[in-house]
Scaffold this motif. Structure first.
Motif, mmCIF file in Angstrom:
data_model
loop_
_atom_site.group_PDB
_atom_site.id
_atom_site.type_symbol
_atom_site.label_atom_id
_atom_site.label_comp_id
_atom_site.label_asym_id
_atom_site.label_seq_id
_atom_site.Cartn_x
_atom_site.Cartn_y
_atom_site.Cartn_z
ATOM 1 N N ALA A 53 0.784 -1.311 0.007
ATOM 2 C CA ALA A 53 -0.255 0.024 -0.095
ATOM 3 C C ALA A 53 0.790 1.267 0.001
ATOM 4 O O ALA A 53 0.433 2.386 -0.580
ATOM 5 C CB ALA A 53 -0.834 0.118 1.177
ATOM 6 N N MET A 54 1.917 1.255 0.883
ATOM 7 C CA MET A 54 2.883 2.336 1.033
ATOM 8 C C MET A 54 3.572 2.813 -0.449
ATOM 9 O O MET A 54 3.676 3.716 -0.725
ATOM 10 C CB MET A 54 3.840 2.119 2.026
ATOM 11 C CG MET A 54 3.343 2.399 3.393
ATOM 12 S SD MET A 54 4.631 2.272 4.442
ATOM 13 C CE MET A 54 4.940 0.724 4.931
ATOM 14 N N ILE A 55 3.993 1.598 -1.244
ATOM 15 C CA ILE A 55 4.527 1.707 -2.450
ATOM 16 C C ILE A 55 3.525 2.384 -3.394
ATOM 17 O O ILE A 55 3.918 3.162 -4.311
ATOM 18 C CB ILE A 55 5.024 0.241 -2.883
ATOM 19 C CG1 ILE A 55 6.123 -0.369 -2.157
ATOM 20 C CG2 ILE A 55 5.825 0.417 -4.666
ATOM 21 C CD1 ILE A 55 6.282 -1.655 -2.240
ATOM 22 N N GLY A 56 2.381 1.687 -3.465
ATOM 23 C CA GLY A 56 1.270 2.265 -4.424
ATOM 24 C C GLY A 56 0.803 3.605 -4.188
ATOM 25 O O GLY A 56 0.748 4.420 -5.060
ATOM 26 N N GLU A 57 0.996 3.996 -2.886
ATOM 27 C CA GLU A 57 0.837 5.534 -2.551
ATOM 28 C C GLU A 57 1.782 6.397 -3.165
ATOM 29 O O GLU A 57 1.574 7.652 -3.683
ATOM 30 C CB GLU A 57 0.632 5.763 -1.154
ATOM 31 C CG GLU A 57 -0.555 5.657 -0.371
ATOM 32 C CD GLU A 57 -0.689 5.936 1.215
ATOM 33 O OE1 GLU A 57 -1.271 6.774 1.460
ATOM 34 O OE2 GLU A 57 0.033 5.090 1.827
ATOM 35 N N GLY A 145 12.661 13.464 4.368
ATOM 36 C CA GLY A 145 13.243 13.164 3.079
ATOM 37 C C GLY A 145 13.854 12.081 2.778
ATOM 38 O O GLY A 145 14.417 11.931 1.657
ATOM 39 N N LEU A 146 14.097 11.064 3.565
ATOM 40 C CA LEU A 146 14.641 9.931 3.403
ATOM 41 C C LEU A 146 13.666 8.701 2.878
ATOM 42 O O LEU A 146 14.045 7.950 2.534
ATOM 43 C CB LEU A 146 15.509 9.386 4.725
ATOM 44 C CG LEU A 146 16.542 10.407 5.202
ATOM 45 C CD1 LEU A 146 17.209 9.757 6.532
ATOM 46 C CD2 LEU A 146 17.553 10.757 4.062
ATOM 47 N N VAL A 147 12.205 9.002 3.310
ATOM 48 C CA VAL A 147 11.190 8.192 2.849
ATOM 49 C C VAL A 147 10.344 9.254 2.330
ATOM 50 O O VAL A 147 10.186 10.126 2.577
ATOM 51 C CB VAL A 147 10.798 7.480 4.188
ATOM 52 C CG1 VAL A 147 11.570 6.173 4.495
ATOM 53 C CG2 VAL A 147 10.364 8.249 5.042
ATOM 54 N N PRO A 148 9.553 8.721 1.545
ATOM 55 C CA PRO A 148 8.329 9.489 0.764
ATOM 56 C C PRO A 148 7.419 10.073 1.791
ATOM 57 O O PRO A 148 7.348 9.454 3.147
ATOM 58 C CB PRO A 148 7.589 8.674 -0.082
ATOM 59 C CG PRO A 148 8.473 7.652 -0.444
ATOM 60 C CD PRO A 148 9.657 7.535 0.977
ATOM 61 N N PRO A 149 6.779 11.125 1.893
ATOM 62 C CA PRO A 149 6.035 11.827 2.922
ATOM 63 C C PRO A 149 4.710 10.814 3.358
ATOM 64 O O PRO A 149 4.667 10.814 4.400
ATOM 65 C CB PRO A 149 5.364 13.071 2.378
ATOM 66 C CG PRO A 149 6.223 13.440 1.244
ATOM 67 C CD PRO A 149 6.940 12.357 0.717
ATOM 68 N N THR A 150 4.416 10.149 2.702
ATOM 69 C CA THR A 150 3.198 9.168 3.126
ATOM 70 C C THR A 150 3.905 7.999 3.959
ATOM 71 O O THR A 150 3.257 7.619 4.843
ATOM 72 C CB THR A 150 2.672 8.464 1.908
ATOM 73 O OG1 THR A 150 3.431 8.072 0.965
ATOM 74 C CG2 THR A 150 1.620 9.282 1.089
ATOM 75 N N VAL A 151 5.106 7.572 3.643
ATOM 76 C CA VAL A 151 5.578 6.585 4.408
ATOM 77 C C VAL A 151 6.100 7.221 5.787
ATOM 78 O O VAL A 151 6.063 6.471 6.836
ATOM 79 C CB VAL A 151 7.087 6.144 3.588
ATOM 80 C CG1 VAL A 151 7.731 4.870 4.370
ATOM 81 C CG2 VAL A 151 6.552 5.417 2.332
ATOM 82 N N HIS A 152 6.515 8.349 5.626
ATOM 83 C CA HIS A 152 6.908 8.901 6.863
ATOM 84 C C HIS A 152 6.181 8.859 8.183
ATOM 85 O O HIS A 152 6.345 8.675 9.083
ATOM 86 C CB HIS A 152 7.317 10.269 6.633
ATOM 87 C CG HIS A 152 8.196 11.396 7.708
ATOM 88 N ND1 HIS A 152 7.655 12.231 8.382
ATOM 89 C CD2 HIS A 152 9.549 10.996 8.195
ATOM 90 C CE1 HIS A 152 8.701 12.672 9.225
ATOM 91 N NE2 HIS A 152 9.470 11.977 9.080
ATOM 92 N N SER A 153 4.818 9.424 7.849
ATOM 93 C CA SER A 153 3.885 9.352 8.871
ATOM 94 C C SER A 153 3.702 7.843 9.330
ATOM 95 O O SER A 153 3.399 7.513 10.640
ATOM 96 C CB SER A 153 2.409 10.016 8.433
ATOM 97 O OG SER A 153 2.367 9.907 7.057
ATOM 98 N N HIS A 154 3.391 6.879 8.365
ATOM 99 C CA HIS A 154 3.259 5.579 8.608
ATOM 100 C C HIS A 154 4.254 4.941 9.524
ATOM 101 O O HIS A 154 4.323 4.376 10.455
ATOM 102 C CB HIS A 154 3.164 4.532 7.551
ATOM 103 C CG HIS A 154 1.795 4.818 6.666
ATOM 104 N ND1 HIS A 154 0.817 4.686 7.143
ATOM 105 C CD2 HIS A 154 1.745 5.060 5.306
ATOM 106 C CE1 HIS A 154 -0.284 4.623 6.275
ATOM 107 N NE2 HIS A 154 0.479 5.125 5.148
ATOM 108 N N LEU A 155 5.734 5.500 9.164
ATOM 109 C CA LEU A 155 6.902 5.003 10.053
ATOM 110 C C LEU A 155 6.854 5.552 11.412
ATOM 111 O O LEU A 155 7.164 4.674 12.374
ATOM 112 C CB LEU A 155 8.211 5.231 9.104
ATOM 113 C CG LEU A 155 9.423 5.089 9.707
ATOM 114 C CD1 LEU A 155 9.855 3.359 10.070
ATOM 115 C CD2 LEU A 155 10.352 5.471 8.840
ATOM 116 N N LEU A 156 6.562 6.750 11.532
ATOM 117 C CA LEU A 156 6.683 7.330 12.791
ATOM 118 C C LEU A 156 5.572 6.729 13.760
ATOM 119 O O LEU A 156 5.733 6.403 15.060
ATOM 120 C CB LEU A 156 6.462 8.753 12.824
ATOM 121 C CG LEU A 156 7.645 9.545 12.105
ATOM 122 C CD1 LEU A 156 7.390 11.024 12.383
ATOM 123 C CD2 LEU A 156 8.846 9.212 12.370
#
Ligand code: PNS
Length: 166
Positions: A53-57, A145-156
């Motif tokens: 899903a994160m890749i798709g976004e 900046g090291l991960v796409p913004p959408t991934v950033h929030s999921h990761l945090l």
């Protein structure tokens, strides 16, 4: 048949380096399948579905050229089943070379008709890896900046950190 490549990986999670490669791959191939490897022996932070899903976004701006899928078993069997002529992988630093060379050579032994393309990511992405990004995020470091913004929030959220990095 559209000229197809498979970009396989763990993508746990997708980084800006991976996205850079996806964008480069789309310029070379008519169809790029980003294939998340399912490996029950590997402990991942995100489930296969979440990674997909994160890749798709993150790759939505590339439209139909990018497909997101998952595979288990041998990569070459999956690539063959999709009619791919190539496997795309990134080469960041010299230390990546041995692993990539071994994989490319084994994949060629198993499927001589499938080429491996090792592509160098854009500057600024050479030191980025999913592993190091997860570690820095878990300790509260800034991974903007090291991960796409959408991934950033999921990761945090997954590592229990707020958006402000506390
Ligand atoms: O992102 P990663 O973890 O470096 O990706 C490695 C991956 C998933 C591409 C590799 O482990 C793989 O292809 N696994 C599938 C099993 C397989 O085909 N193994 C033989 C390859 S030499």
């Amino acid at each position: 048949m559209r000229r197809t490549a498979v970009f396989p990986g763990s993508f746990d999670p997708l980084t800006t380096g991976h996205l850079d490669l996806i964008e480069r791959g789309c310029r070379i191939f008519e169809r790029l399948i980003v294939a998340v490897a399912v490996n029950p022996r590997k402990q991942c932070l995100f489930t296969t579905g979440e990674r997909m899903a994160m890749i798709g976004e993150a790759a939505a701006h590339l439209g139909d050229a990018v497909e997101v899928d998952f595979f288990d078993g041998l990569l070459v069997n999956y690539a063959r089943s999709k009619g791919a002529c190539a496997i795309l992988r990134g080469l960041r630093v010299v230390s990546d070379f041995e692993y990539e060379f071994q994989m490319a050579s084994m994949n060629r032994h198993l499927a001589p008709e499938i080429e491996t393309l090792l592509v160098i990511p854009g500057e600024g992405n050479h030191y980025v890896s999913s592993g190091i990004v997860k570690e820095v995020a878990a300790f509260g470091g800034d991974v903007t900046g090291l991960v796409p913004p959408t991934v950033h929030s999921h990761l945090l959220r997954r590592v229990g950190r707020s958006e402000t990095g506390r």
